[in-house]
Design a protein around this motif. Structure first.
Motif, PDB file in Angstrom:
ATOM      1  N   LEU A  94      -3.583  -0.027  -5.299  1.00 53.23           N
ATOM      2  CA  LEU A  94      -4.054   0.149  -6.665  1.00 53.23           C
ATOM      3  C   LEU A  94      -4.678  -1.160  -7.156  1.00 53.23           C
ATOM      4  O   LEU A  94      -4.032  -2.205  -7.167  1.00 53.23           O
ATOM      5  CB  LEU A  94      -2.877   0.549  -7.563  1.00 53.23           C
ATOM      6  CG  LEU A  94      -3.229   0.953  -8.980  1.00 53.23           C
ATOM      7  CD1 LEU A  94      -4.065   2.230  -8.969  1.00 53.23           C
ATOM      8  CD2 LEU A  94      -1.948   1.154  -9.797  1.00 53.23           C
ATOM      9  N   ARG A  95      -5.970  -1.077  -7.551  1.00 50.29           N
ATOM     10  CA  ARG A  95      -6.725  -2.278  -7.888  1.00 50.29           C
ATOM     11  C   ARG A  95      -6.053  -3.134  -8.940  1.00 50.29           C
ATOM     12  O   ARG A  95      -6.024  -4.365  -8.865  1.00 50.29           O
ATOM     13  CB  ARG A  95      -8.124  -1.888  -8.407  1.00 50.29           C
ATOM     14  CG  ARG A  95      -9.131  -1.657  -7.335  1.00 50.29           C
ATOM     15  CD  ARG A  95      -9.918  -2.956  -7.061  1.00 50.29           C
ATOM     16  NE  ARG A  95     -10.821  -3.310  -8.153  1.00 50.29           N
ATOM     17  CZ  ARG A  95     -11.979  -2.697  -8.387  1.00 50.29           C
ATOM     18  NH1 ARG A  95     -12.379  -1.701  -7.643  1.00 50.29           N
ATOM     19  NH2 ARG A  95     -12.763  -3.104  -9.366  1.00 50.29           N
TER      20      ARG A  95
ATOM     21  N   SER B 201      -3.716   3.148  -3.794  1.00 51.66           N
ATOM     22  CA  SER B 201      -4.834   3.335  -4.715  1.00 51.66           C
ATOM     23  C   SER B 201      -5.050   4.810  -5.017  1.00 51.66           C
ATOM     24  O   SER B 201      -5.448   5.165  -6.102  1.00 51.66           O
ATOM     25  CB  SER B 201      -6.105   2.723  -4.131  1.00 51.66           C
ATOM     26  OG  SER B 201      -6.291   3.221  -2.818  1.00 51.66           O
ATOM     27  N   ASP B 202      -4.788   5.664  -4.054  1.00 52.77           N
ATOM     28  CA  ASP B 202      -4.876   7.085  -4.389  1.00 52.77           C
ATOM     29  C   ASP B 202      -3.507   7.724  -4.175  1.00 52.77           C
ATOM     30  O   ASP B 202      -2.560   7.060  -3.774  1.00 52.77           O
ATOM     31  CB  ASP B 202      -5.963   7.788  -3.576  1.00 52.77           C
ATOM     32  CG  ASP B 202      -5.920   7.370  -2.122  1.00 52.77           C
ATOM     33  OD1 ASP B 202      -5.015   6.592  -1.758  1.00 52.77           O
ATOM     34  OD2 ASP B 202      -6.772   7.807  -1.340  1.00 52.77           O
TER      35      ASP B 202
ATOM     36  N   ASN C 214       0.818  -1.218   0.000  1.00 53.88           N
ATOM     37  CA  ASN C 214       0.000   0.000   0.000  1.00 53.88           C
ATOM     38  C   ASN C 214       0.850   1.266   0.000  1.00 53.88           C
ATOM     39  O   ASN C 214       0.412   2.316  -0.434  1.00 53.88           O
ATOM     40  CB  ASN C 214      -0.948  -0.004   1.197  1.00 53.88           C
ATOM     41  CG  ASN C 214      -0.191  -0.236   2.494  1.00 53.88           C
ATOM     42  OD1 ASN C 214       0.565  -1.203   2.595  1.00 53.88           O
ATOM     43  ND2 ASN C 214      -0.351   0.648   3.460  1.00 53.88           N
TER      44      ASN C 214
ATOM     45  N   SER D 160      -7.824  -2.772   0.073  1.00 49.21           N
ATOM     46  CA  SER D 160      -8.597  -1.680  -0.535  1.00 49.21           C
ATOM     47  C   SER D 160      -7.737  -0.423  -0.719  1.00 49.21           C
ATOM     48  O   SER D 160      -8.106   0.468  -1.462  1.00 49.21           O
ATOM     49  CB  SER D 160      -9.811  -1.360   0.327  1.00 49.21           C
ATOM     50  OG  SER D 160      -9.383  -0.996   1.630  1.00 49.21           O
ATOM     51  N   GLN D 161      -6.582  -0.380  -0.047  1.00 41.31           N
ATOM     52  CA  GLN D 161      -5.735   0.811  -0.189  1.00 41.31           C
ATOM     53  C   GLN D 161      -4.679   0.670  -1.277  1.00 41.31           C
ATOM     54  O   GLN D 161      -3.848   1.541  -1.469  1.00 41.31           O
ATOM     55  CB  GLN D 161      -5.032   1.107   1.141  1.00 41.31           C
ATOM     56  CG  GLN D 161      -6.001   1.534   2.215  1.00 41.31           C
ATOM     57  CD  GLN D 161      -5.327   1.697   3.564  1.00 41.31           C
ATOM     58  OE1 GLN D 161      -4.139   1.457   3.689  1.00 41.31           O
ATOM     59  NE2 GLN D 161      -6.096   2.106   4.549  1.00 41.31           N
TER      60      GLN D 161
END
Ligand SMILES: Nc1ncnc2c1ncn2[C@@H]1O[C@H](COP(=O)(O)OP(=O)(O)OP(=O)(O)O)[C@@H](O)[C@H]1O
Ligand SMILES: [Mg+2]
Lengths: 606, 392
Positions: free
Chosen positions: A440-441, A404-405, A399, A437-438
């Motif tokens: 990048l998919r 992801s962001d 992560n 969930s944190q």
């Protein structure tokens, strides 16, 4: 479980269980027993309803509803067939990699993953999620690597692992055996594996800013032999300058200037009539700084405006500041004078682990290490000259590196690229994080094998887990240590397995057994590094030689010696260090008497 | 803070047959004049320190004339600039092969010169906030070299050394002086010094920021033609010493007006020319020399001249030129051999340098000898012998 009917066998896995009794509420039992507490707990009639998912039917075609039949608990063989492991664990060319046992009620059936789907070419990559400590993520990966090294078939080629140690002492003791419980030992036996530590491990850590002490917790003297410094010079850094620069507001203009430096200047003969000097050979950060200064001088003196060879002075200043930033923030990794000490590119060995310890360095330096190491692995695997056919890259705390962001950093792009294209090259990503969930998919999505340990309930409530049954979610939230849920392309349903503790010292045990040495004084740290090359070198001799020397000079000589790996490290080091020339006062001679007969022998007239 | 950097004076250098009225080899006298001119210039420029970066003399045992002359010049320098230290190192030309021979340069300590003849020395001049690490040829030829880095002992730190900085010389190496110690560019910390003064290469060359070969003051090598070619390639005009501003790092060449020009005339291609045509072309070429050929050092290369054509040229005219010029070399080169038929092994016959190279490349060597350097030295020697033959 297994359901048998004439001409047909169905394998399934229980997802949910409900009991129906003749009482509407538990309290009714007490009422019924007329206040006799002992009677309230007595067995009553009940109906139990198990919901199972079909794993496999035999024959597979035509698809039929599950027949009525007797339901039995599965045996080892049933588990193998149900999980379609019969396709890759038996036969002449098994490709099974044991990862744990499946079991309930006394059963402990070995479960294996298919190497072709774990390390390519069919599918690749592994990702593991779960809460800190309880999910045993790092331990699981250590165990999997050991299993791969033992079970990966030789005919599929060679395999090595490259692990980034990003957290404290986590991966610092992979070569040290741990004491295992009888239960764990039995588990290894059940899986056909030997509980032993990795026998070929190489540690690389950047130096501390002093340039001689290593920035790692693996500094116990007994472990020095396979712990080496990782240091890079200008050439190595500039190739990956993007890494360092894209964090900021780096624009196309700065990019162009860096490309210019990389293509035309660094390591090349560069001719610039407008600069003073005109001929350049920039090899080190120090040279580069002189080069920048010459450009600024030329611009200042020429009054020709703010452009040097189409590059604006502001761009040049920016690039210079950013690069200067690297030498300060990554001091200890980046050397000023070009001497580098690197991973053994081209000479990776089969079943060897290379651990790059970046736990203690600045995030900027971490990014640089990730970017360069993974890019180099990729280049060499593309050219098929790394020394091994497959490399498993282990990135813990994914992560942090592929969030992801947040900004689309070079490292994130690179990890994405690795997850998308690595399997064709034999470059495999094993990654771990607490919260999937944190991440990048697309990076985790490309993992062929996905593993979950004990999960955080909030995380389970996020959209990504909606497909799991409520019972599975509850189970995930309460998984004990050492148990994992596995998704793998061959398995039609997630499977729960139990794996043994890795046979190596954990980070915590390691630092207890091998407490990190305090930072050594400069000369002793130098002696320690020389001793790693040549055990005969004594601290006293090194101290005598190094005492009073400038540290830069000593570091440079040490780097050269490390690079050359000569037979006689001490003599080589001595020669590199050079004889010291003591200052002496240049005394003036007040008067000098001219020659008495001052005939000039070359006078034009005789 | 100003520094004068000069190098490769080669006092006592002799070439060609012309003598001065006093009976001294004319080129030897020219070489001395160049140094005298430099000393005049230095006295006028009043630098704070003077550096001589090796090869003051052309040989280990210079002539009495050369010694006396050098002594006088240093004495003159000291008298005019009593506060400016002079630092002198020995180069490969003025370093004796055996230690017992002793070094003549020590003599100049008598005129206040700071001399490093076989060991490196670090002279500190506190009143100038200056230290000079002086590294003679011998110190670089030893197995354990001195560390060529500043030690922070002064505000201005200067390195002076004599040797071949690897990678700086032209790749054909024909102008490389033999016997120089090779120094790697990363060995002496470019950018760390206030100034690095190198000697050995006779063509003025900037080595990097604040680092130069000053070059010689005259054409004092056996191959002036190669030197001319290197100078043309580098855009260097003539000989000079360097005046350095240690604060800004700026180097200003101070040109030496040569006693005579050394000219390599534009080449002629004699291919397919009859003797008379060739003669006419050569005469035209010589006539076109701006300022004439009198007392100059001249070479004219003519390629593609078969031996029978060479024999038919008017040698009386050529002898006249030889008498007029200080040195006139008409270099007639036969057409390159093309062997269409051959006896024995097929293929081109090896040239002598090629033969030497392949032989040395295979010869058994004592342990520890660097084969590449060994072969290079051998090939260089053959090349120099060939050149010397060509020159006479
Ligand atoms: N197979 C196992 N069975 C039982 N306990 C285990 C097993 N493997 C590891 N453990 C224990 O679980 C603990 C946590 O393991 P580990 O460090 O691998 O967790 P982690 O998920 O990586 O945690 P973090 O997110 O904090 O890095 C350790 O104390 C270890 O001893
Ligand atoms: Mg962990």
């Amino acid at each position: 479980m297994r359901v048998e009917a004439p001409g047909r066998v169905v394998y399934g896995v229980v997802l949910d269980a409900v009991a129906y009794e003749d009482l509407a509420r538990p309290l009714d039992a007490a009422v019924h027993a007329l206040g006799d507490p002992a009677a309230a707990g007595s067995p009553r009639d009940s109906i139990r309803l198990y919901t199972a998912a079909v794993l496999r039917q035999q024959p597979e075609e035509p698809l039929q509803p599950v027949p009525l039949g007797e339901v039995r608990m599965a045996t080892d063989d049933d588990v193998r067939v149900a999980l379609r492991m019969d396709a890759f664990t038996g036969g002449d060319h098994p490709t099974g990699i044991p990862i744990g046992t499946y079991g309930a009620a006394g059963l402990a059936a070995p479960v294996s993953l298919d190497a072709d789907f774990l390390l390519g070419p069919e599918a690749a990559h592994l990702n593991i999620t779960g809460v800190s400590g309880l999910a045993t993520k790092t331990s699981a990966v250590e165990f999997f690597l050991s299993s791969i090294f033992q079970a990966f078939p030789a005919r599929k080629g060679s395999v090595a692992a490259l692990c980034f140690n990003v957290k404290g002492p986590d991966l610092c003791f992979l070569d040290q055996p741990a004491a295992l419980s009888d239960e764990d030992t039995a588990l290894y036996a059940r899986l056909g594996l030997e509980p032993r530590p990795f026998d070929n491990v190489h540690y690389f850590a950047p130096c501390k800013p002093d340039g001689v002490n290593l920035n790692t917790l693996r500094t116990h003297p007994d472990l020095a032999a396979n712990t080496e410094p990782l240091t890079w010079g200008l050439r190595e850094v500039l190739e990956y300058a993007e890494v360092v620069l894209n964090r900021d507001d780096l624009d196309a203009k700065a990019d162009a200037f860096i490309d210019f430096l990389d293509d035309r200047v660094v390591g090349k003969e560069f001719h610039a009539p407008e600069l003073q000097p005109k001929e350049w050979k920039v090899l080190t950060f120090a040279d580069l700084e002189a080069f920048f200064r010459a450009i600024f001088d030329a611009l200042e003196n020429s009054h020709r405006g703010d452009l040097w060879r189409t590059h604006h002075i502001a761009t040049i200043r920016k690039v210079r500041n950013r690069l200067g930033n690297i030498t300060t923030r990554a001091k200890g990794l980046v050397t000023d004078d070009g001497a580098s000490s690197d991973l053994p590119w081209g000479a990776f060995a089969d079943r060897a682990v290379y651990v790059v310890d970046v736990a203690g360095v600045d995030p900027l330096a971490q990014d640089l290490v990730f970017a360069r190491v993974i890019s180099k692995l990729r280049e060499h695997l593309e050219r098929r000259d790394l020394g091994v056919d497959h490399v498993v890259v282990f990135v813990d705390e994914l992560n942090k590196y592929a969030p992801s962001d947040g900004p689309d950093t070079y490292v994130r792009k690179m990890l994405l690229d690795l997850s998308e294209r690595g399997r064709y090259l034999g470059l495999v990503l094993f990654s771990a994080q607490q919260f999937r969930s944190q991440v990048l998919r697309r990076v985790v999505g490309n993992a062929g094998t996905t593993i979950y340990g004990r999960m955080d309930p909030d995380e389970l409530a996020t959209a990504g887990y909606a497909t799991l049954s409520p019972a599975t979610r509850i189970k995930l939230a309460t998984l004990p240590k050492g148990e994992l849920m596995v998704r793998h392309p061959h398995f039609t349903q997630p499977v729960f397995v139990r794996f043994p503790r890795p046979a190596v010292l954990s980070g915590r045990e390691g630092v207890e057994r091998f407490p990190p040495a305090p930072d050594l004084p400069f000369d002793e740290a130098v002696a320690r590094q020389l001793r790693a090359l040549d055990p005969g070198v004594s601290v006293e001799r090194v101290r005598g030689l190094v005492g009073g020397r400038r540290e830069d000079d000593v570091r440079r000589a040490l780097a050269r010696t490390r690079q050359a790996r000569p037979d006689d490290a001490f003599s080589y080091f001595t020669a590199c260090l050079g004889r010291r020339i003591e200052p002496e006062r240049g005394t003036r001679r007040a008067t000098v008497t001219p020659l008495r007969d001052p005939v000039d022998p070359y006078a034009s007239q005789p | 803070m100003k520094l004068a950097h000069l190098a490769d004076l080669h006092l006592g250098f002799r070439q060609y047959h012309r003598q001065t009225p006093a009976g001294i080899n004319q080129r030897e006298a020219d070489t001395a004049m160049a140094f005298r001119q430099a000393v005049d210039g230095i006295i006028a420029a009043r630098p704070d320190v003077v550096i001589v970066a090796g090869d003051l003399f052309h040989s280990v045992r210079p002539t009495n004339a050369a010694i006396v002359f050098a002594f006088q010049q240093f004495q003159r320098l000291h008298a005019a600039l009593p506060d400016a230290p002079v630092v002198l190192i020995a180069g490969n030309h003025d370093t004796p092969r055996s230690a017992e021979t002793g070094n003549i340069l020590r003599l100049f300590e008598e005129v206040g010169v700071h001399v490093a003849s076989n060991e490196a020395r670090r002279f500190v001049f506190p009143e100038l906030e200056l230290s000079v690490l002086a590294v003679p040829h011998e110190a670089l030829a030893q197995a354990e070299r001195p560390l060529l880095r500043p030690d922070g002992s002064a505000r201005y730190e200067v390195l002076v050394a004599h040797g071949e900085v690897d990678g700086v010389f032209p790749s054909d190496r024909s102008t490389v002086e033999y016997g120089g110690a090779v120094v790697q560019p990363d060995e002496f910390g470019l950018g760390e010094w206030s100034y690095v003064a190198f000697g050995h290469y006779h063509v003025r060359t900037e080595l990097g920021p604040r680092a130069w070969y000053a070059g010689a003051l005259e054409y004092v090598s056996s191959n002036p033609w190669g030197e001319l070619r290197d100078e043309a390639e580098k855009g260097v005009e003539g000989k000079a010493w360097l005046l350095i501003d240690l604060d800004s790092g700026r180097a200003t060449p101070q040109p030496i007006i040569p006693a005579r020009r050394v000219l390599d005339l534009p080449r002629l291609d004699g291919t397919a020319l009859a003797a008379e045509e060739l003669q006419a072309a050569i005469v035209a070429r010589v006539a076109a020399v701006d300022g004439g050929i009198t007392d100059r050092v001249i070479r004219l290369v003519v390629t593609g001249v078969p031996r029978h054509v060479a024999r038919q040229l008017d040698h009386a005219v050529i002898r006249g030129w030889k008498a007029e010029a200080l040195h006139f070399h008409l270099d007639l080169r036969p057409p390159s051999p093309t062997r269409s038929t051959g006896v024995g092994a097929p293929g081109r016959r090896q040239t002598l340098p090629e033969l030497v190279e392949s032989y040395l490349g295979q010869r058994a060597l004592p342990a520890g000898v660097d084969r590449e350097a060994f072969v290079r030295e051998g090939v260089d020697l053959v090349a120099s012998a060939e050149r010397e033959l060509a020159e006479d």
